[in-house]
Scaffold this active site. Structure first.
Site, short mmCIF file in Angstrom:
data_model
loop_
_atom_site.label_atom_id
_atom_site.label_comp_id
_atom_site.label_asym_id
_atom_site.label_seq_id
_atom_site.Cartn_x
_atom_site.Cartn_y
_atom_site.Cartn_z
N GLN A 235 54.12 42.78 -31.71
CA GLN A 235 53.17 43.44 -32.59
C GLN A 235 52.49 42.48 -33.55
O GLN A 235 51.71 42.90 -34.42
CB GLN A 235 53.87 44.56 -33.35
CG GLN A 235 54.37 45.66 -32.43
CD GLN A 235 55.25 46.68 -33.15
OE1 GLN A 235 55.51 46.60 -34.34
NE2 GLN A 235 55.72 47.67 -32.40
N HIS B 132 56.81 45.31 -36.30
CA HIS B 132 56.56 45.94 -37.60
C HIS B 132 56.02 44.96 -38.65
O HIS B 132 56.61 44.77 -39.72
CB HIS B 132 57.83 46.60 -38.11
CG HIS B 132 58.36 47.67 -37.20
ND1 HIS B 132 59.47 48.43 -37.52
CD2 HIS B 132 57.94 48.11 -35.99
CE1 HIS B 132 59.70 49.29 -36.53
NE2 HIS B 132 58.78 49.11 -35.60
N GLU C 45 54.07 59.38 -40.23
CA GLU C 45 53.78 59.97 -41.54
C GLU C 45 52.39 59.62 -42.05
O GLU C 45 51.91 58.50 -41.86
CB GLU C 45 54.79 59.45 -42.58
CG GLU C 45 56.23 59.80 -42.33
CD GLU C 45 57.16 59.27 -43.40
OE1 GLU C 45 58.38 59.48 -43.27
OE2 GLU C 45 56.67 58.62 -44.36
N TYR D 144 59.08 55.66 -50.66
CA TYR D 144 58.77 56.60 -49.59
C TYR D 144 59.94 56.82 -48.62
O TYR D 144 59.78 57.47 -47.60
CB TYR D 144 57.49 56.16 -48.87
CG TYR D 144 56.30 56.38 -49.76
CD1 TYR D 144 55.59 57.57 -49.74
CD2 TYR D 144 55.96 55.43 -50.72
CE1 TYR D 144 54.54 57.80 -50.62
CE2 TYR D 144 54.92 55.65 -51.61
CZ TYR D 144 54.21 56.84 -51.55
OH TYR D 144 53.20 57.08 -52.45
N TYR E 96 66.21 56.02 -30.97
CA TYR E 96 65.71 55.78 -29.63
C TYR E 96 66.79 55.91 -28.57
O TYR E 96 66.52 56.24 -27.43
CB TYR E 96 65.08 54.37 -29.56
CG TYR E 96 63.81 54.23 -30.35
CD1 TYR E 96 62.61 54.77 -29.88
CD2 TYR E 96 63.79 53.57 -31.57
CE1 TYR E 96 61.44 54.64 -30.60
CE2 TYR E 96 62.62 53.44 -32.29
CZ TYR E 96 61.45 53.97 -31.80
OH TYR E 96 60.29 53.85 -32.52
#
Length: 361
Positions: A77, A139, A231, A241, A252
């Site tokens: 990513q 991430h 979200e 959060y 998973y």
């Protein structure tokens, strides 16, 4: 902080007018155009994940290479991620970039700036290197928004859940920086003895969408949950959060909930949760007359389900949903709004499109 939460479980409301769209392809053959940003009414900066920065001229359809970032971690990513532009009071344009950068221990997120002068990138300078190194390729986030002369940059948890509640790392946070890359003195943790002063909010898993709506003065974020639990959040100063103590997703590897609960005291609940996941990319709030039925609505790109998700805001709550462009069957990577209020978006197939509203027959 508890709010009335909207759960989206896949049932769409009957927004029949949302089927009245076409697309015009304005560029193709790109290598995962992760971000697009207008610098004039007819020119877009394009970030390709492998590090290439280009300029697209909509008047003639020509794309020219401006710059290639060499010191980049292009894996999983990671890669060249977001770009945003800032025009100062004298009319000079500065571009800000986020990208993953290799380190001896793995990779982290970095932010750089460059001057945009006469259709060229000059003075490319690294401003900020996050303390978010991990040996994973997951991430990174990352989007950039400029609000009142400050940079807001979203950073993922780097695939390590413990980072979510750790304010001694930039991972799993949204940071707020001055345009020079340092921490403003009015940040919520600027006088904290242990927390990093750049942190604005924390407890985020992987926020790949960020948008500031000036009329409502709201900073919106959209982030990936695990298996379920994507979200949409309103970002507030110093707020937690919840990740990974709070989540609406599942593991998973089995049918077990992630975290301790779906809501906990002292942690901000999301405004909307997607179950199952749509795998969100960027988010914008459209205000304009080119697409009247989209005016005042949030638009989020979906990677997994390959569509643009439409969310209505009513009575300060998110509670209506529709999908458009699902028949295109391309992973929507970025959405941006032109200076003339047209919607453009990029896809992982290497294409950039303009959204066309069909005229009634």
């Amino acid at each position: 902080m508890h709010r009335l939460l909207t759960l989206f479980t896949g049932l769409l409301l009957p927004f029949s007018t949302f089927a009245n769209y076409d697309v015009e392809r304005v560029a193709q053959g790109l290598s995962i155009p992760w971000a697009i940003e207008f610098v004039t009414e007819h020119q877009l900066i394009i970030n390709e994940k492998d590090g290439k920065i280009s300029l697209l001229d909509l008047n003639n359809g020509q794309t020219q290479r401006l710059y290639t970032i060499k010191d980049i971690f292009n894996s999983g990513q990671g890669g060249l991620l977001d770009v945003t532009s800032y025009k100062d009071s004298t009319g000079n344009t500065t571009l800000f970039f986020s990208y993953s950068k290799p380190t001896p221990e793995g990779a982290t997120l970095a932010v750089a700036k460059a001057d945009f002068i006469k259709d060229q990138i000059q003075n490319f300078t690294e401003l900020f290197v996050a303390d978010s190194t991990s040996d994973t390729s997951r991430h990174f986030g990352s989007r950039i928004e400029i609000v009142d002369g400050h940079l807001f940059v979203s950073i993922g948890d780097r695939g390590e859940r413990d980072n979510g509640q750790d304010v001694t790392t930039h991972a799993a946070t949204i940071v707020r920086l001055n345009l020079q890359g340092n921490a403003p003195i009015d940040n919520p943790f600027s006088n904290h003895s242990e927390a990093l002063p750049e942190i604005w909010s924390y407890g985020h898993r992987n926020p790949q969408g960020l948008f500031y709506d000036e009329p409502s003065q709201t900073l919106w974020s959209i982030e990936h949950g695990p298996r379920g639990g994507d979200e949409i959040n309103r970002i507030e100063k110093g707020a937690n959060y919840g990740w990974a103590r709070v989540s609406h997703g599942r593991e998973y590897w089995g049918p077990l909930d992630v975290g301790e609960a779906k809501s906990l005291p002292g942690m901000v609940d999301p405004e909307l949760v997607y179950i199952p996941s749509i795998a969100p990319s960027n988010i914008v709030l459209y205000r304009g007359d080119k697409y009247p039925e989209l005016d005042g609505k949030l638009l989020a790109g979906a990677l997994k389900l390959a569509h643009i998700n439409v969310v209505e805001i009513k009575d300060n709550q998110l509670h209506k949903h529709a999908r458009i462009l699902g028949s295109l069957n391309e992973r929507i990577r970025d959405i941006t709004i032109s200076p003339t209020n047209e919607i453009f978006f990029s896809t992982d197939n290497g294409n950039i499109y303009r959204l066309i509203s069909k005229q009634p027959e």
